[in-house]
Design an enzyme around this catalytic site. Structure first.
Site, mmCIF file in Angstrom:
data_model
loop_
_atom_site.group_PDB
_atom_site.id
_atom_site.type_symbol
_atom_site.label_atom_id
_atom_site.label_comp_id
_atom_site.label_asym_id
_atom_site.label_seq_id
_atom_site.Cartn_x
_atom_site.Cartn_y
_atom_site.Cartn_z
ATOM 1 N N CYS A 338 0.790 -1.291 0.067
ATOM 2 C CA CYS A 338 0.069 -0.082 0.077
ATOM 3 C C CYS A 338 0.938 1.240 0.020
ATOM 4 O O CYS A 338 1.581 1.464 -0.998
ATOM 5 C CB CYS A 338 -0.844 0.101 1.102
ATOM 6 S SG CYS A 338 -2.408 1.062 0.941
ATOM 7 N N HIS A 435 -3.736 -5.521 0.777
ATOM 8 C CA HIS A 435 -3.630 -6.005 2.138
ATOM 9 C C HIS A 435 -4.076 -7.342 2.434
ATOM 10 O O HIS A 435 -5.059 -7.677 1.600
ATOM 11 C CB HIS A 435 -4.238 -5.035 3.063
ATOM 12 C CG HIS A 435 -3.741 -4.006 3.308
ATOM 13 N ND1 HIS A 435 -2.763 -3.118 3.834
ATOM 14 C CD2 HIS A 435 -4.471 -2.383 2.653
ATOM 15 C CE1 HIS A 435 -2.559 -2.042 3.584
ATOM 16 N NE2 HIS A 435 -3.634 -1.310 3.175
#
Length: 489
Positions: A338, A435
């Site tokens: 991310c 994630h």
């Protein structure tokens, strides 16, 4: 209409989140329909949850995601209606009912709490309508009486909603008698009446040695004890909510792979590394500020961040950029998750100042990509495919920003008709917005095989479920759960 009970703490990090998760599993095992609830959470560890009645997804604290798992139900944004995600020392992004409501400075947020209490109570009533029992988790401590006037997280909520409180004290940090007795002393009478009793948590050793301590607490407060909980080693297999716990993680004795993770100032979703930590031949080391990245690490993972540009500068101040270049020159592997993925590129452009001051920051240059921050936030669960290993992936996305460049032609994941992530030509550096990547068991097994590690097909989700069962069993053994659940009203 459901009964409810609330766990508040004498301070932060006393173990409320794990106790609530364990009690949710206890109640479920007793045949109750149970829901977790946390009025206000401050955490950059976020999870994806459904926004009831919309078909959309929003954000909640990761701890409430775990507590929903303990209840055996899908997570909902009603379980954590107000989420505060710190961006600077004095400012944070405010998420209400799963949706970002912009950034707010600490003083301004205090002024908005009155309106937010109504949002909190609306979520609480919706949960009560669908369950037999709601177990509520406070935030911080009711002893912070300077915040009581506009409180929505502890006694402000409990008194308004009429929910009895069980106060949790942490004996491991010392001073638990003073913490409990002191809380009793400084609470006003209305708040004090809400407390049904207390729990002493994180005890190490012979529990009978604290009998005189319990007598002293009872003498000072008049509150009943619901029990003393020993140190729950099983909790190490559960996702941690606060980054303060990261430096305390134990390492395996016979690790074949050391994974170094720099502890960014606004580190987010660090539980992405939990599945690797659970592998017996993998050592995950969270490197605190001021220390260099270990030279013997085979893999460096740059984790998520709530402030990509700010943490890029923070990373450079620690000298970690130099360590990463040296690691890469030695043939080491690097992964970015991310915000960490965004840092790996050549530039991060934030023209509207969505994460701080507007501007363009030079990235680490380890991937040939560039990121532009955009107002729309992607919040979704993901089912995907790994083209590198030809295995399925699952996880979630919570991010702003669009990343493009030549290395995106080697994606980490195929998500329907989208490509996600980027990889260097030699495959040793990659980044992704996904994630939970390492929680995909078949992907993790193939990835670790590149480092000479055979995992044996461990099921990470089953391990978390087993840990919840083990915590519940310990609470049944050491708490008067009958009396605690009966105190709910």
């Amino acid at each position: 209409m459901a009964r409810a009970i609330m766990l508040q703490g004498t301070g932060s990090d006393v173990g409320k989140s794990v106790l609530v998760a364990g009690l949710c599993r206890v109640a479920r095992q007793r045949g109750l329909t149970v829901r977790p609830f946390k009025p206000q959470n401050m955490s950059n560890n976020a999870a994806v949850a459904a926004i009831p009645g919309t078909g959309e997804m929003g954000e909640i604290g990761r701890a409430q995601w775990l507590q929903a798992l303990a209840c055996g139900v899908a997570p909902s944004v009603d379980m954590n209606p107000v989420l505060i995600k710190p961006e600077t020392d004095t400012g944070a992004q405010l998420v209400v009912h799963g949706k970002a409501r912009g950034s707010s400075r600490a003083h301004d947020y205090q002024q908005r709490k009155g309106e937010l209490l109504e949002a909190v109570l609306a979520s609480f009533e919706r949960l009560r309508a669908e369950a037999d029992l709601v177990i509520v988790e406070g935030a911080g401590s009711p002893a912070e009486i300077n915040l009581r006037a506009r409180d929505i997280a502890n006694m402000g909520f409990a008194t308004r909603a009429g929910v009895p409180v069980v106060l949790v004290g942490d004996i491991d940090r010392g001073g638990v008698i003073a913490a409990l007795a002191g809380t009793h002393l400084i609470l006003d009478e209305e708040d004090r009446r809400m407390i049904a009793g207390y729990i002493v948590n994180k005890f190490r050793g012979d529990l009978s040695l604290f009998d005189e301590g319990l007598a002293a607490i009872n003498r000072f407060t008049g509150w009943r004890s619901f029990g003393v909980v020993p140190w729950l080693h099983e909790a190490a297999r559960l996702p941690a909510e606060d980054s303060v716990t990261l430096a305390r993680r134990a390492s395996p004795l016979a690790a074949k792979l050391k994974v170094a993770v720099p502890m960014l100032s606004r580190i987010a979703n660090f539980d992405d590394l939990d599945p690797l930590s659970a592998e017996p031949e993998v050592e995950v080391v969270f490197v605190p500020p001021g220390e260099r990245l270990p030279r013997d690490a085979g893999l460096v993972v740059i984790p998520g961040s709530k402030s990509t540009v700010g943490d890029l500068a923070f990373l450079r101040r620690q000298g970690w950029d130099e360590d990463l270049r040296a690691h890469r020159a030695r043939g080491g592997h690097i992964a970015g998750l991310c915000g960490g993925y965004q840092m790996l590129g050549r530039f991060v452009d934030d023209p509207e100042g969505l994460e701080g001051e507007a501007g363009r920051a030079e990235g680490l240059g380890l991937l040939d990509v560039e990121t532009t921050m955009q107002p729309h936030k992607a919040v979704r669960e993901v089912l995907a495919h790994s083209p590198r290993y030809d295995v399925p992936l699952s996880g979630y996305e919570i991010h702003i920003g669009r990343t493009q460049g030549p290395d995106c032609g080697r994606p980490v994941a195929l998500i329907d008709d989208r490509l996600d992530g980027a990889m260097s030509a030699d495959g040793k550096v990659f980044g992704t917005y996904l994630h939970g990547l390492f929680g995909s068991d078949r992907f993790r097994a193939r990835f670790l095989r590149d480092f000479g590690i055979e995992t044996g097909g461990a099921d990470h989700r089953r391990s978390v479920e087993a840990a919840l069962d083990a915590v519940a069993a310990r609470l049944e053994a050491h708490l008067d759960c009958d009396a605690l659940l009966a105190a709910a009203r």
